[in-house]
Design a protein around this motif. Sequence first.
Motif, PDB file in Angstrom:
ATOM      1  N   TYR A 186     -38.076 -11.768  -9.867  1.00  0.00           N
ATOM      2  CA  TYR A 186     -36.891 -11.978 -10.712  1.00  0.00           C
ATOM      3  C   TYR A 186     -35.891 -10.872 -10.408  1.00  0.00           C
ATOM      4  CZ  TYR A 186     -39.365 -15.525 -13.379  1.00  0.00           C
ATOM      5  OH  TYR A 186     -40.037 -16.668 -13.753  1.00  0.00           O
ATOM      6  N   SER A 187     -34.656 -11.273 -10.100  1.00  0.00           N
ATOM      7  CA  SER A 187     -33.636 -10.305  -9.682  1.00  0.00           C
ATOM      8  C   SER A 187     -32.295 -10.606 -10.319  1.00  0.00           C
ATOM      9  CB  SER A 187     -33.484 -10.363  -8.152  1.00  0.00           C
ATOM     10  OG  SER A 187     -32.310  -9.706  -7.721  1.00  0.00           O
ATOM     11  N   PRO A 188     -31.495  -9.571 -10.592  1.00  0.00           N
ATOM     12  CA  PRO A 188     -30.100  -9.819 -10.980  1.00  0.00           C
ATOM     13  C   PRO A 188     -29.386 -10.613  -9.891  1.00  0.00           C
ATOM     14  CG  PRO A 188     -30.698  -7.524 -11.335  1.00  0.00           C
ATOM     15  CD  PRO A 188     -31.813  -8.134 -10.555  1.00  0.00           C
ATOM     16  N   ALA A 212     -37.046 -15.321  -4.841  1.00  0.00           N
ATOM     17  CA  ALA A 212     -36.648 -14.690  -6.105  1.00  0.00           C
ATOM     18  C   ALA A 212     -35.771 -15.614  -6.937  1.00  0.00           C
ATOM     19  CB  ALA A 212     -35.908 -13.390  -5.827  1.00  0.00           C
ATOM     20  N   THR A 213     -35.995 -15.596  -8.238  1.00  0.00           N
ATOM     21  CA  THR A 213     -35.098 -16.228  -9.197  1.00  0.00           C
ATOM     22  C   THR A 213     -34.015 -15.216  -9.536  1.00  0.00           C
ATOM     23  OG1 THR A 213     -36.837 -17.607 -10.157  1.00  0.00           O
ATOM     24  CG2 THR A 213     -34.896 -17.178 -11.529  1.00  0.00           C
ATOM     25  N   LEU A 214     -32.744 -15.609  -9.321  1.00  0.00           N
ATOM     26  CA  LEU A 214     -31.616 -14.714  -9.568  1.00  0.00           C
ATOM     27  C   LEU A 214     -30.861 -15.150 -10.819  1.00  0.00           C
ATOM     28  CD1 LEU A 214     -32.261 -14.164  -6.517  1.00  0.00           C
ATOM     29  CD2 LEU A 214     -29.826 -13.776  -6.197  1.00  0.00           C
ATOM     30  N   SER A 215     -30.441 -14.183 -11.619  1.00  0.00           N
ATOM     31  CA  SER A 215     -29.648 -14.486 -12.803  1.00  0.00           C
ATOM     32  C   SER A 215     -28.767 -13.301 -13.158  1.00  0.00           C
ATOM     33  CB  SER A 215     -30.542 -14.825 -13.999  1.00  0.00           C
ATOM     34  OG  SER A 215     -29.759 -15.049 -15.164  1.00  0.00           O
ATOM     35  N   GLU A 216     -27.541 -13.597 -13.600  1.00  0.00           N
ATOM     36  CA  GLU A 216     -26.648 -12.548 -14.099  1.00  0.00           C
ATOM     37  C   GLU A 216     -27.016 -12.131 -15.519  1.00  0.00           C
ATOM     38  OE1 GLU A 216     -24.693 -11.298 -12.023  1.00  0.00           O
ATOM     39  OE2 GLU A 216     -24.488 -12.855 -10.498  1.00  0.00           O
ATOM     40  N   ASP A 217     -27.871 -12.917 -16.169  1.00  0.00           N
ATOM     41  CA  ASP A 217     -28.290 -12.640 -17.548  1.00  0.00           C
ATOM     42  C   ASP A 217     -29.616 -11.894 -17.515  1.00  0.00           C
ATOM     43  OD1 ASP A 217     -29.119 -12.627 -20.187  1.00  0.00           O
ATOM     44  OD2 ASP A 217     -28.542 -14.713 -20.567  1.00  0.00           O
ATOM     45  N   ASP A 218     -29.590 -10.623 -17.892  1.00  0.00           N
ATOM     46  CA  ASP A 218     -30.807  -9.808 -17.846  1.00  0.00           C
ATOM     47  C   ASP A 218     -31.901 -10.343 -18.760  1.00  0.00           C
ATOM     48  OD1 ASP A 218     -29.961  -7.725 -15.993  1.00  0.00           O
ATOM     49  OD2 ASP A 218     -28.569  -7.109 -17.537  1.00  0.00           O
ATOM     50  N   ASN A 219     -31.519 -11.051 -19.800  1.00  0.00           N
ATOM     51  CA  ASN A 219     -32.531 -11.598 -20.701  1.00  0.00           C
ATOM     52  C   ASN A 219     -33.357 -12.696 -20.037  1.00  0.00           C
ATOM     53  OD1 ASN A 219     -31.983 -10.102 -23.231  1.00  0.00           O
ATOM     54  ND2 ASN A 219     -29.978 -11.052 -23.019  1.00  0.00           N
ATOM     55  N   VAL A 220     -32.760 -13.417 -19.087  1.00  0.00           N
ATOM     56  CA  VAL A 220     -33.510 -14.403 -18.302  1.00  0.00           C
ATOM     57  C   VAL A 220     -34.578 -13.697 -17.475  1.00  0.00           C
ATOM     58  CG1 VAL A 220     -33.349 -16.076 -16.409  1.00  0.00           C
ATOM     59  CG2 VAL A 220     -31.622 -16.066 -18.217  1.00  0.00           C
TER      60      VAL A 220
END
Length: 328
Positions: A186-188, A212-220
């Motif tokens: 999991y990565s930003p 990697a799963t990328l997300s701008e939401d740190d809660n994800v």
Amino acid sequence: MKKWKYLTMTAALGASLALGACGSEDTDTETNTEDEAATGSETNTTEDSGDAKLSGEVLGDGSSTVAPITEALVEEYAGVQPDVKVSAGVSGTGGGFEKFIAGETDFSNASRPIKEEEIAELEKAGIDYTEFQVANDGLTVVINPENDWATDLTVDQLKQLWIEDGTTKKWSDIDPSWPAEDVVFYSPGTDSGTYDYFDEVILEGADLAKAATLSEDDNVLVQGVAGDKNAIGFFGYAYYLENQDKLTAVKIDGVEPNNETIESGEYTPLSRPLFVYAKNTALQENEAFYDFMKFSLENAGAMAEAVGYVKLPDEKYEEGLSTLEGLK
């Protein structure tokens, strides 16, 4: 993004803010993550005796890592200047700079220094700006609490894990004594300054693991790592503190991230500065923005500590205030 609960705010800020009666008002200012219209709204002052009351609008965007500090400042500032609306989106450091370059915002939060290409775009757009450091952070690598094997990683092991090499990574590839289970990453997102910083000091320009799963939401990212014993992720130190009951922070070369190791630089290479970039003409033309930036620099240290980051030495904030005064 999740609204922060400032359970320790009163104790942390009591000695530093001294807001008087108006500072005790429980005014709720909402941070806005949607795109905002261009700045330039008029600012007025009242003719009350004592401190001048301002009205107007201040617009910002940028890093999700810096966001908790900004949210805390916005909430407290509402008690001082309730007629000033401060909105701060969370598009990531890169996304925030895009809006800053387009002239849509007064300030841009960043969890990395501005890039050369962004400087060039700002020059092309005719936008002069000033960099203010507001706190320090330790980019924190986290694993699921059920993971009892990867609690202390070297920088080289981080590279082995996170750099794409065309294989499906298993924990046993890093150490044969570890489980032969696929690593879940999991990565930003790539607009994040946290991603950029990790890319610079760990990936060194190589591709991040494609799985990697990328997300701008740190809660994800928090939820992903908390829900899978084979998961690993990274984000700002404050988000780890907010979720330490369901995550384990990985030591890097035997050093755990905490206030002392981040401030001293012992937590290397993942200690980093956090910034706010301010538009100079907005500081000169929008009195509300100047006042908010002054309030921010006066109180950023206390706010940083209240939400889990590391304050700068007092003289750094004094330097920032002196620079700000020179821009008025």
